[in-house]
Structures are given as structure tokens and as C-alpha cells.
Design a protein around this motif. Structure first.
Motif, PDB file in Angstrom:
ATOM      1  N   ILE A  27      39.476  41.370  54.316  1.00  0.00           N
ATOM      2  CA  ILE A  27      39.801  42.712  53.835  1.00  0.00           C
ATOM      3  C   ILE A  27      39.607  42.869  52.339  1.00  0.00           C
ATOM      4  O   ILE A  27      39.786  43.946  51.817  1.00  0.00           O
ATOM      5  N   TRP A  28      39.292  41.795  51.618  1.00  0.00           N
ATOM      6  CA  TRP A  28      39.226  41.896  50.158  1.00  0.00           C
ATOM      7  C   TRP A  28      38.012  42.717  49.737  1.00  0.00           C
ATOM      8  O   TRP A  28      36.968  42.697  50.387  1.00  0.00           O
ATOM      9  N   CYS A  29      38.168  43.413  48.633  1.00  0.00           N
ATOM     10  CA  CYS A  29      37.153  44.351  48.168  1.00  0.00           C
ATOM     11  C   CYS A  29      35.901  43.610  47.708  1.00  0.00           C
ATOM     12  O   CYS A  29      35.963  42.429  47.369  1.00  0.00           O
ATOM     13  N   PRO A  30      34.778  44.298  47.626  1.00  0.00           N
ATOM     14  CA  PRO A  30      33.593  43.693  47.028  1.00  0.00           C
ATOM     15  C   PRO A  30      33.852  43.396  45.554  1.00  0.00           C
ATOM     16  O   PRO A  30      34.355  44.249  44.835  1.00  0.00           O
ATOM     17  N   GLY A  31      33.549  42.166  45.123  1.00  0.00           N
ATOM     18  CA  GLY A  31      33.768  41.796  43.727  1.00  0.00           C
ATOM     19  C   GLY A  31      35.122  41.193  43.466  1.00  0.00           C
ATOM     20  O   GLY A  31      35.434  40.885  42.325  1.00  0.00           O
ATOM     21  N   CYS A  32      35.950  41.015  44.491  1.00  0.00           N
ATOM     22  CA  CYS A  32      37.260  40.391  44.306  1.00  0.00           C
ATOM     23  C   CYS A  32      37.100  38.873  44.227  1.00  0.00           C
ATOM     24  O   CYS A  32      36.218  38.316  44.855  1.00  0.00           O
ATOM     25  N   GLY A  33      37.948  38.230  43.454  1.00  0.00           N
ATOM     26  CA  GLY A  33      37.812  36.787  43.264  1.00  0.00           C
ATOM     27  C   GLY A  33      38.710  35.959  44.155  1.00  0.00           C
ATOM     28  O   GLY A  33      38.711  34.729  44.024  1.00  0.00           O
ATOM     29  N   ILE A  34      39.488  36.576  45.043  1.00  0.00           N
ATOM     30  CA  ILE A  34      40.393  35.788  45.875  1.00  0.00           C
ATOM     31  C   ILE A  34      39.592  34.918  46.846  1.00  0.00           C
ATOM     32  O   ILE A  34      39.962  33.775  47.130  1.00  0.00           O
TER      33      ILE A  34
END
Lengths: 278, 96
Positions: A27-34
């Protein structure tokens, strides 16, 4: 037939046995570092060749709280801020299990700040991976205790005037035995740091500075995730053993990364065993 | 025979080219561009085509430059790209 199966198996992602790939895309957004932090953790487990039946991952609430659902080991998705108390209970009930807490800055330092301090004080044998994206991202971009001073968020529309907390200093002052900080771009160093933290008995903290492309950088007009990564590339300075009171992160200033604390202290289990021996 | 020709400093065999495979799972990609930006040998570009979610996945353009270091695999937050390096068979050089 067998040849085809082996060919297909050879093309599986190397982290297939560590991550729940049936739940991907995450579910993490595009460009997220998680995702990078999860990648580094999975790679560290791969390097250690750890027995996955003797590992438990606990995470709290928030964007990073979703990590527990994506790692294919025994995992807990706990209440907000209470990842470390759950992990403490797991560790005391099953002392042979390695417990890892992966959670965000809002979960660990703000709402669970008291638990963080006291778990470090007791030196319970946990590995804490704190993904710091400077904001409460999942709930809509509220100001977090790690938000740098003049940054705008949805609850600080005139700029944040609170003094941000410094996670490595907090961890060292409370008594953590291993403290490191890396950004989501230092992937190999981050992986080796997580390997060291997993090997170290005691309360070890690895802070991962991660870009938040949807809230932190959008509200502050810092571009997308790639622009944040370029900023980390230009402005991160590796200084091992830097005193932790120098590690405050100012808004769009240099980020000092490295391994800051590596020391020995008796863990909670050792102290308890010694107490009852005497 | 001159000494330079008789004794080769790095073993008697030529270094073998690296073999491997670079695989992109296009439907997992969210088009963040980390792999394209941070590939050390500029193997990838952002392609013009769309995947099922409407993002532009990366495309391999210079596979001959790829050394299968695996940094794209590490830096991808969506687990959408990976490389497999075929390990070379151990040669019997130097020991004879």
C-alpha cells in the motif's frame, strides 16, 4: 517438466521466501522509502541465514506498521505506540526468540516514547528499526515529534515551531547498546547495520531516514520521492562515532549518518538470571 | 620468452564476462524511478509503455553494461526488479 519448474523457480524474486508476495503490490506510495527498509531487513535476514521459526516481527500503527503484514515470519500488528511492550512480553515469555520491532517515528518516539525509553533503560534484547519520515503520514500529515523546525504540515500551517526530538540521542541517553542511522539510499550500509544490530545482544536501534513523497515533501514543496533521495545523496555525511548530541536534523540541512554507539551493558535477562542466582 | 609473457600477474586465464539475468516484474512497479536514477552503469531507462496500474515501468536498454550487482533490487521499494548472477564455475588456474 522438471526443467520448466526449475526455470520458473529460478526467476522468483530472491525475497520470495521472506516476504508475503501474494499481498504485493503493497500500500505504500510511489517514492516511499519504507519498502527500502523492508528490503534491507529481508536482505539482512538472508545474510544471517537466520532460522525464521525463531524470529518475530512486531510493528505498531502507521505506514511502517504495515511491515508486519508483509514479512513472512510470525508477526504482530499491535496497537498504536505499544509495539515495544508487546515485543517485551514476547521476549520475556520466549527468551530464545529474536524479536524485531519495525515501526515509524510517530509510533516509537511520540506515542510509544515512554516505552522506548524504558525498554532501552532495561536493555531488553530487542532490535528496533525506526523508519523516520518526519511526519504522521497515514493519518494525513500531522506534525510529528521528529518534524524539523520550520516545516509545514497539515497541523502546523504556519510552520512547525516545536523543537524536534533526536532519536539517536534519546536512545543513547536511555541506554541503548547499538545506535545507527542511515537513509533509505544507503542500502548496503543499512543492511550491514541491521545485521550488526541483530547480532548484538541488548536494545539496538537503527534509524532509517525515509522520504515521504505524499505528505512531507508535497506540503513543503520538496518534489517527489526521487528528489528527496537526491537530497539525501547530496546532504548526508557519514561520521561514525559522532557524539549523538550533534545529530539533530534541521530542515533541509545536512544529515549525519553512521554508527554512533556500540557498547556493552548487561541485558535484562542476564541481570534477572544473576539476581536469582545470588 | 620474456618474463612479462611467462608470468601473468592475475592467473593464467582471462577474466570471464559476467553472466546473469535482470528481471523486471512490471505490474508491481510504481514508477518511482529509483532504479533508473541509481543504476551505477545506466542500464535502465523509464519506458514509454504503461503497466496495469498506469505507471511507466523501467526498461532494460544496455544489458551488456549490467554487472548484476543487485543494487536495483535493493533500492526498489516495490520488490519489482531483481537480478540473478550466474556463478562462474571455479577454474583450476593458479593451483597447477
Amino acid at each position: 517438466m522438471e526443467a520448466i519448474i526449475t526455470q520458473q523457480e529460478a526467476k522468483r524474486h530472491p525475497m520470495d521466501n521472506l516476504l508475503r508476495m501474494d499481498r504485493m503490490p503493497h500500500i505504500w506510495c510511489p517514492g516511499c522509502g519504507i519498502g527500502n527498509a523492508v528490503s534491507a531487513f529481508a536482505d539482512a535476514l538472508d545474510k544471517l541465514e537466520y532460522n525464521l521459526d525463531k524470529l518475530c516481527v512486531v510493528s505498531g500503527i502507521g505506514c511502517t506498521g504495515r511491515v508486519a503484514g508483509y514479512i513472512k515470519v510470525d508477526s504482530f500488528h499491535t496497537t498504536h505506540g505499544r509495539a515495544i511492550p508487546f515485543a517485551t512480553g514476547i521476549k520475556l515469555g520466549n527468551p530464545d526468540i529474536k524479536v524485531v520491532v519495525i515501526s515509524g517515528d510517530g509510533d516509537l518516539v511520540s506515542i510509544g516514547g515512554n516505552h522506548f525509553v524504558h525498554a532501552a533503560r532495561r536493555n531488553i534484547d530487542l532490535t528496533v528499526i525506526c523508519v523516520n519520515n518526519f511526519i504522521y503520514a497515514m493519518t494525513g500529515g500531522q506534525v510529528a515529534p521528529t518534524t524539523p523546525t520550520p516545516a509545514y504540515t497539515t497541523t502546523s500551517p504556519f510552520g512547525n515551531f516545536e523543537n524536534p526530538s533526536n532519536v539517536p540521542q534519546l536512545a543513547e541517553a536511555a541506554g541503548a547498546v547499538y545506535v545507527a542511522r542511515w537513509t533509505a539510499l544507503h542500502m548496503r550500509r543499512l543492511t550491514y547495520s541491521i545485521v550488526d544490530a541483530l547480532k548484538k545482544p541488548g536494545f539496538s536501534v537503527v534509524e532509517v531516514i525515509s522520504p515521504c513523497a505524499m505528505y512531507y515533501s508535497r506540503i513543503n514543496k520538496l518534489g517527489d520521492g526521487l528528489d528527496m533521495m537526491k537530497f539525501y545523496y547530496d546532504h548526508s555525511i557519514i561520521k561514525h562515532g559522532e557524539p549523538t548530541d550533534h545529530l539533530e536534523i534541521d530542515y533541509q540541512k545536512e544529515i549525519i549518518v553512521g554508527k554512533f554507539v556500540d557498547r556493552e551493558r548487561p541485558t535484562y535477562s542476564e541481570s534477572m538470571g544473576k539476581w536469582f542466582e545470588d | 620468452m620474456r618474463v612479462r609473457e611467462r608470468i601473468k600477474p592475475f592467473g593464467s586465464e582471462k577474466p570471464q564476462p559476467v553472466k546473469g539475468e535482470l528481471i523486471i516484474i512490471e505490474d508491481r512497479c510504481k514508477g518511482c524511478g529509483f532504479c533508473v536514477e541509481y543504476c551505477p552503469n545506466d542500464v535502465l531507462i523509464v519506458s514509454d509503455k504503461f503497466n496495469s496500474k498506469g505507471y511507466h515501468p523501467p526498461e532494460v536498454v544496455h544489458e551488456e553494461n549490467c554487472r548484476y550487482c543487485g543494487f536495483c533490487q535493493l533500492v526498489c521499494p516495490d520488490f519489482a526488479i531483481f537480478s540473478i548472477e550466474e556463478k562462474a564455475v571455479e577454474s583450476k588456474s593458479n593451483t597447477a
